[in-house]
Design an enzyme around this catalytic site. Structure first.
Site, PDB file in Angstrom:
ATOM      1  N   THR A   1     -60.017  64.361 -30.137  1.00  0.00           N
ATOM      2  CA  THR A   1     -60.442  65.757 -30.253  1.00  0.00           C
ATOM      3  C   THR A   1     -59.726  66.440 -31.403  1.00  0.00           C
ATOM      4  OG1 THR A   1     -60.893  67.747 -28.942  1.00  0.00           O
ATOM      5  CG2 THR A   1     -58.763  66.691 -28.600  1.00  0.00           C
ATOM      6  N   ASN A   2     -60.068  67.689 -31.635  1.00  0.00           N
ATOM      7  CA  ASN A   2     -59.452  68.497 -32.679  1.00  0.00           C
ATOM      8  C   ASN A   2     -58.697  69.641 -32.026  1.00  0.00           C
ATOM      9  OD1 ASN A   2     -60.690  67.048 -34.708  1.00  0.00           O
ATOM     10  ND2 ASN A   2     -61.639  68.820 -35.655  1.00  0.00           N
ATOM     11  N   ARG A   3     -57.771  70.230 -32.746  1.00  0.00           N
ATOM     12  CA  ARG A   3     -57.095  71.409 -32.226  1.00  0.00           C
ATOM     13  C   ARG A   3     -57.974  72.631 -32.453  1.00  0.00           C
ATOM     14  NH1 ARG A   3     -50.935  72.167 -33.753  1.00  0.00           N
ATOM     15  NH2 ARG A   3     -51.123  73.648 -32.055  1.00  0.00           N
TER      16      ARG A   3
ATOM     17  N   VAL B   1     -65.199  70.692 -35.490  1.00  0.00           N
ATOM     18  CA  VAL B   1     -65.952  69.476 -35.151  1.00  0.00           C
ATOM     19  C   VAL B   1     -65.123  68.257 -35.536  1.00  0.00           C
ATOM     20  CG1 VAL B   1     -68.112  68.223 -35.551  1.00  0.00           C
ATOM     21  CG2 VAL B   1     -68.091  70.734 -35.661  1.00  0.00           C
TER      22      VAL B   1
END
Ligand code: CTP
Ligand code: CA
Length: 222
Positions: free
Chosen positions: A33-35, A100
């Site tokens: 995932t991304n922050r 994203v």
């Protein structure tokens, strides 16, 4: 056209906003995932709704309430986010603030990957579709105004300008994420348009969002 029938400047306009991270599965229990807290994108959705727009908020996994009057669609992976955005079009306005994930795992395992004595598994990654570039592509379904974000840790202006032309959007909100952004309530951004750059002083994410929404309203008034 100065304002909608109720006096709010975006009444009668539709908007699609993306927010939060995407989550790319590795197996049923793990992912990449991304922050992103989603706060800035949620605040933009709320601010557009306050000005009268009919807002669809496409959200990755975050711990936030949906703003009043906004239709929220939950997604996880970038490919789901892209499909949800396309389903929400046509719209007058698109604001793509989601963080994203640039890559997803090629060949997601259907069962939990177990630790083995031979060492860790290697992950093969493939690039995710660029949702913002897709929405910005010329055509009958292109929103009249497409706004992207650029989160950078260095060379904000050069990187934001490059994204503006590469993705084909109308505006980029450039964000220096080298400190005090993730999860924070404050944000310092620069609005990049084809004509110029306008740095805004550090202010709350709510105020940044209201300023973006007001700029969007001014754009449609002009
Ligand atoms: N974006 C998108 N789809 C992707 C990647 C990014 O829609 N697959 C959007 C983001 O929502 C944001 C803008 O593109 O509005 C810029 O995202 P960013 O991650 O800064 O740009 P990238 O093109 O992915 O470049 P890089 O991460 O290499 O800096
Ligand atoms: Ca990226």
């Amino acid at each position: 056209l100065l304002a909608g029938p109720d006096g709010r400047p975006l009444t009668g306009r539709t908007a699609v906003v993306t927010a939060g991270p995407t989550f790319e599965p590795i197996d049923p229990v793990r992912g990449l995932t991304n922050r992103s807290s989603g706060k800035q994108g949620y605040a933009v959705a709320a601010a557009l709704a306050e000005l009268g727009a009919e807002v669809t908020l496409i959200s990755g996994p975050v711990a936030l309430e949906a703003p009043v009057g906004v239709t929220r669609v939950w997604v996880e992976a970038a490919t789901e986010m892209k499909a949800a955005v396309e389903a929400a079009l046509p719209a007058d306005i698109a604001v793509m603030s989601a963080a994203v994930a640039d890559w997803r795992v090629d060949g997601v395992a259907s069962g939990k990957i177990k630790k083995k004595p031979g060492g860790p598994p290697s992950l093969a990654l493939i690039e995710n579709p660029d949702i913002l570039a897709g929405v910005s592509a010329p055509g009958p379904r292109r929103p009249k105004l497409v706004v992207g974000f650029a989160a950078e840790t260095s060379d904000l202006e050069a990187n934001a300008r490059a994204k503006l032309s590469r993705k084909g959007c109308d505006w980029i909100i450039g964000n220096d994420v080298s400190d005090e952004v993730f999860g924070s309530d404050g944000n310092a951004v620069t609005l990049f348009t084809r004509d110029g750059a306008e740095p805004w002083p550090r202010q709350s994410k709510t105020d940044v969002a209201r300023k973006i929404a007001q700029r969007i309203a001014d754009h449609f008034k002009a």
